[in-house]
Design a protein around this motif. Structure first.
Motif, PDB file in Angstrom:
ATOM      1  N   ASN A 116      49.727  14.026   2.328  1.00  0.00           N
ATOM      2  CA  ASN A 116      50.611  12.952   2.520  1.00  0.00           C
ATOM      3  C   ASN A 116      51.980  13.361   2.777  1.00  0.00           C
ATOM      4  O   ASN A 116      52.854  12.828   3.505  1.00  0.00           O
ATOM      5  N   SER A 117      52.430  14.410   2.151  1.00  0.00           N
ATOM      6  CA  SER A 117      53.861  15.436   2.391  1.00  0.00           C
ATOM      7  C   SER A 117      53.738  15.607   3.693  1.00  0.00           C
ATOM      8  O   SER A 117      55.052  15.564   4.332  1.00  0.00           O
ATOM      9  N   GLN A 118      52.891  16.220   4.305  1.00  0.00           N
ATOM     10  CA  GLN A 118      53.083  16.870   5.662  1.00  0.00           C
ATOM     11  C   GLN A 118      53.141  15.633   6.721  1.00  0.00           C
ATOM     12  O   GLN A 118      53.765  15.704   7.618  1.00  0.00           O
TER      13      GLN A 118
ATOM     14  N   GLN B 230      49.619   9.863  13.858  1.00  0.00           N
ATOM     15  CA  GLN B 230      49.857  11.360  13.161  1.00  0.00           C
ATOM     16  C   GLN B 230      48.584  11.761  12.390  1.00  0.00           C
ATOM     17  O   GLN B 230      48.526  12.865  12.315  1.00  0.00           O
TER      18      GLN B 230
ATOM     19  N   LEU C 102      54.646  13.259   6.288  1.00  0.00           N
ATOM     20  CA  LEU C 102      55.943  12.641   6.141  1.00  0.00           C
ATOM     21  C   LEU C 102      56.977  13.503   6.694  1.00  0.00           C
ATOM     22  O   LEU C 102      58.084  13.185   7.192  1.00  0.00           O
ATOM     23  N   THR C 103      56.864  14.817   6.761  1.00  0.00           N
ATOM     24  CA  THR C 103      57.649  15.857   7.064  1.00  0.00           C
ATOM     25  C   THR C 103      57.383  16.430   8.432  1.00  0.00           C
ATOM     26  O   THR C 103      58.390  17.279   8.666  1.00  0.00           O
ATOM     27  N   THR C 104      56.141  16.273   8.946  1.00  0.00           N
ATOM     28  CA  THR C 104      55.852  17.142  10.017  1.00  0.00           C
ATOM     29  C   THR C 104      55.669  16.194  11.530  1.00  0.00           C
ATOM     30  O   THR C 104      55.254  15.047  10.926  1.00  0.00           O
ATOM     31  N   ASN C 105      55.831  16.615  12.675  1.00  0.00           N
ATOM     32  CA  ASN C 105      55.505  15.771  13.904  1.00  0.00           C
ATOM     33  C   ASN C 105      54.083  15.933  14.476  1.00  0.00           C
ATOM     34  O   ASN C 105      53.583  14.849  15.032  1.00  0.00           O
TER      35      ASN C 105
ATOM     36  N   PRO D 197      53.749   4.429   3.406  1.00  0.00           N
ATOM     37  CA  PRO D 197      53.188   5.740   3.881  1.00  0.00           C
ATOM     38  C   PRO D 197      51.812   6.006   3.810  1.00  0.00           C
ATOM     39  O   PRO D 197      51.269   5.463   3.233  1.00  0.00           O
TER      40      PRO D 197
ATOM     41  N   GLN E  20      49.427  17.415  -0.644  1.00  0.00           N
ATOM     42  CA  GLN E  20      49.801  18.092   0.548  1.00  0.00           C
ATOM     43  C   GLN E  20      49.788  17.249   1.873  1.00  0.00           C
ATOM     44  O   GLN E  20      50.713  17.365   2.533  1.00  0.00           O
TER      45      GLN E  20
END
Length: 259
Positions: A80-82, A184, A84-87, A50, A78
């Motif tokens: 790294n999480s975004q 990304q 993974l979870t947003t396009n 990731p 925050q």
């Protein structure tokens, strides 16, 4: 009497001839093909790790202060999480150590935790923007610090992707080289720290609290709300009381005269 000797049904030469032909046929017959070994299963393709913004900046080098801020404010987690979870992706404007060293001495230490978080978020766009697409953005560009056009405005101009300039109303910044980019995340080096107007424009003072009313104000308020009709009624009662008093005085005088 001559006895005739019986000859065997197959003579020795004939047996030898048959045996030789049999062995020749066996030698000339094709050998059985060896069994092919079973195909080995393909090795699993290792998945890409990731995206980690801290690892990217460390590999690039020269972003020690920015890395420290990203970790202290938890914005790195925050991001790294975004990713993974947003396009939509993210764009980071990354000031190098020289950009931070040009700030006023003690500036970063003068910021509280909320302001440090706002400063880092002001360098983030909630979408991945390539160099050639900066001229498609509408000003003021929204950052992750907020959308207040007076205090958090960021205006970006681009001349065909050759040069990208930004202004916050406090500093003018030129986009440097590309540190990292994929589908990304885009990370661009900037030569100055993006300082929002929010840090330098005085905030409007909070409204003063209403003065506390004295305890007797309720009674006074009730008295002050008397209408003219109430005043007339009170005057009529006073006149009636005086009339009754005079009648009583006259009655006493008459009674004393005849007594």
């Amino acid at each position: 009497m001559v006895m005739m000797m019986k000859h065997p049904l197959f003579s020795l030469p004939l047996l030898l001839l048959v045996f030789s032909r049999y062995t020749t046929t066996i030698a000339q017959s094709p050998a059985a093909a060896p069994t092919a070994p079973a195909a080995a299963a393909p090795a699993p393709v290792p998945s890409a790790p990731p995206t980690d913004i801290i690892r990217i900046l460390k590999k690039a080098g020269g972003f020690t202060t920015l890395i420290r801020l990203l970790q202290a404010t938890q914005v790195s987690n925050q991001m790294n999480s975004q990713l993974l979870t947003t396009n939509g992706g993210l764009t980071l404007f990354a000031p190098n150590d020289n950009a931070f060293s040009s700030l006023k001495p003690g500036f970063l230490n003068s910021l509280n935790d909320q302001q440090k978080n706002e400063l880092v978020q002001f360098h983030l766009l909630p979408q991945c923007v390539s160099v050639s697409n900066f001229d498609t953005l509408s000003n003021p560009v929204r950052t992750q610090a907020g959308e207040n056009p007076d205090r958090l405005a960021l205006n970006i101009t681009s001349s065909g992707g050759n040069q990208v300039n930004m202004t916050t109303g406090i500093v003018n910044v030129t986009l440097g080289g590309t540190v990292y980019t994929d589908h990304q995340l885009a990370v661009y080096q900037v030569d100055k720290v993006l300082l929002p107007r929010d840090f330098f424009v005085a905030k409007s003072p909070a409204p003063a609290p209403a003065p506390e009313k004295p305890k007797g104000s309720k009674k006074k308020s009730a008295d002050s709300t008397a209408t003219p009709a109430d005043d007339a009624e009170s005057a009529a009662i006073s006149v009636k009381q005086r009339h009754v008093m005079w009648v009583a005085v006259v009655a006493l005088l008459v009674a004393a005269f005849f007594w």
